[in-house]
Design an enzyme around this catalytic site. Structure first.
Site, PDB file in Angstrom:
ATOM      1  N   ALA A 104       0.799  -1.201  -0.028  1.00 46.93           N
ATOM      2  CA  ALA A 104       0.146   0.026   0.006  1.00 46.93           C
ATOM      3  C   ALA A 104       0.842   1.228   0.125  1.00 46.93           C
ATOM      4  O   ALA A 104       0.538   2.294  -0.717  1.00 46.93           O
ATOM      5  CB  ALA A 104      -0.834   0.008   1.152  1.00 46.93           C
ATOM      6  N   TYR A 105       1.971   1.414   0.872  1.00 46.80           N
ATOM      7  CA  TYR A 105       2.756   2.271   0.777  1.00 46.80           C
ATOM      8  C   TYR A 105       3.465   2.642  -0.675  1.00 46.80           C
ATOM      9  O   TYR A 105       3.519   3.755  -1.166  1.00 46.80           O
ATOM     10  CB  TYR A 105       3.877   2.059   1.867  1.00 46.80           C
ATOM     11  CG  TYR A 105       4.807   3.319   1.905  1.00 46.80           C
ATOM     12  CD1 TYR A 105       4.583   4.472   2.754  1.00 46.80           C
ATOM     13  CD2 TYR A 105       6.218   3.231   1.529  1.00 46.80           C
ATOM     14  CE1 TYR A 105       5.468   5.493   2.872  1.00 46.80           C
ATOM     15  CE2 TYR A 105       7.261   4.369   1.666  1.00 46.80           C
ATOM     16  CZ  TYR A 105       6.722   5.320   2.246  1.00 46.80           C
ATOM     17  OH  TYR A 105       7.675   6.559   2.484  1.00 46.80           O
TER      18      TYR A 105
END
Length: 276
Positions: free
Chosen positions: A192-193
């Site tokens: 996600a990052y």
């Protein structure tokens, strides 16, 4: 007041953001604003720098809160008539071993790192004065995450004609795909990052293009950068760079001389333009 230059660093009460404020206080000729969500943490960080003999100013800013962004916008417009340097540093990351469901991590991470950063840009970029400098702190992880995308997604993210709306649709699709547990099938990497920082880098490329089209003669330079692997609460104690070392590339981009016409719309690491 409007002849006084002004710089703003988002998410700057600790880590790389605090180090960027420290360096700007020493090198930038004008007012430097340290900002944070929590005023008490922000004021404590200001006090820390004051003990070092520096004189940052403070303004509250929560990039997840549109009203907070607009309050800063109105303040800058009224007090300075605009903005000379904007460093979009605020961001979050879940720890590797965090047990929060991935779909929740995706939504929360993109809310701040991509959508929050985009909202700051939407509100503050129109305030940028001629010869202004904008630095969006991305990450090398955006490069590796891009490599982990399907060819189709890579093509879209590398496109020189992708629009902001199309990018927003893609970032929204990632969050929706994680909720349906189909993100890997749909060609997304499992970070996600990383996806949030793909968003920041591509957003920077789009914004630079729009500045070229709409404000060509104003010599505003906007870039994304990777600070490196920095010892912060986010990256942990094993990282190789100190916060002050991590601040070097963002500060270099924030202080590009008025004679410079490059880099612009680039992804920069260790003061060097990297291919995207």
């Amino acid at each position: 007041m409007s002849n006084v230059q002004v710089a703003v660093v988002t998410g700057s009460n600790k880590g790389i953001g605090l180090a960027i404020v420290r360096a700007l206080c020493k090198q930038f000729h004008g007012d430097v604003y340290l900002t944070s969500r929590d005023p008490s943490r922000g004021q404590a960080a200001v006090a820390q720098l004051q003990q070092e003999g520096l004189h940052p100013l403070f303004h509250q800013l929560d990039i997840d809160d549109l009203q907070s962004i607009r309050a800063l916008r109105d303040f800058l417009k009224e007090k300075y008539g605009g903005l000379d340097v904007l460093v979009n540093n605020a961001g979050i990351a879940f720890k590797v071993h965090d047990t929060t469901p991935f779909a929740v991590q995706a939504e929360v991470t993109l809310k701040t790192n991509f959508f929050g950063t985009r909202n700051v840009c939407t509100e503050l970029l129109p305030l940028m004065k001629p010869y202004g400098r904008v630095v969006n702190v991305s990450s090398m992880v955006s490069s590796s995450a891009l490599g982990g995308c399907s060819q189709e997604l890579q093509q879209k993210f590398r496109s020189d004609t992708i629009t902001e709306d199309e990018l927003v649709q893609l970032m929204t699709k990632f969050v929706e795909d994680t909720k349906k547990s189909v993100h890997e099938k749909e060609g997304w990497p499992n970070t996600a990052y990383g996806v949030s920082k793909i968003g920041v880098t591509v957003l920077s490329r789009i914004q630079a293009r729009l500045l070229n089209e709409q404000r060509k003669g104003e010599h505003i330079l906007l870039n994304a950068c990777c600070p490196g692997w920095v010892r912060t609460d986010m990256a942990g104690p094993k990282a190789t760079k100190s916060p002050d070392e991590g601040a070097e590339t963002p500060v270099y981009l924030a202080l590009l001389p008025s004679s410079a016409d490059a880099p612009h719309g680039q992804f920069v690491s260790n003061k060097t333009v990297k291919p995207w």
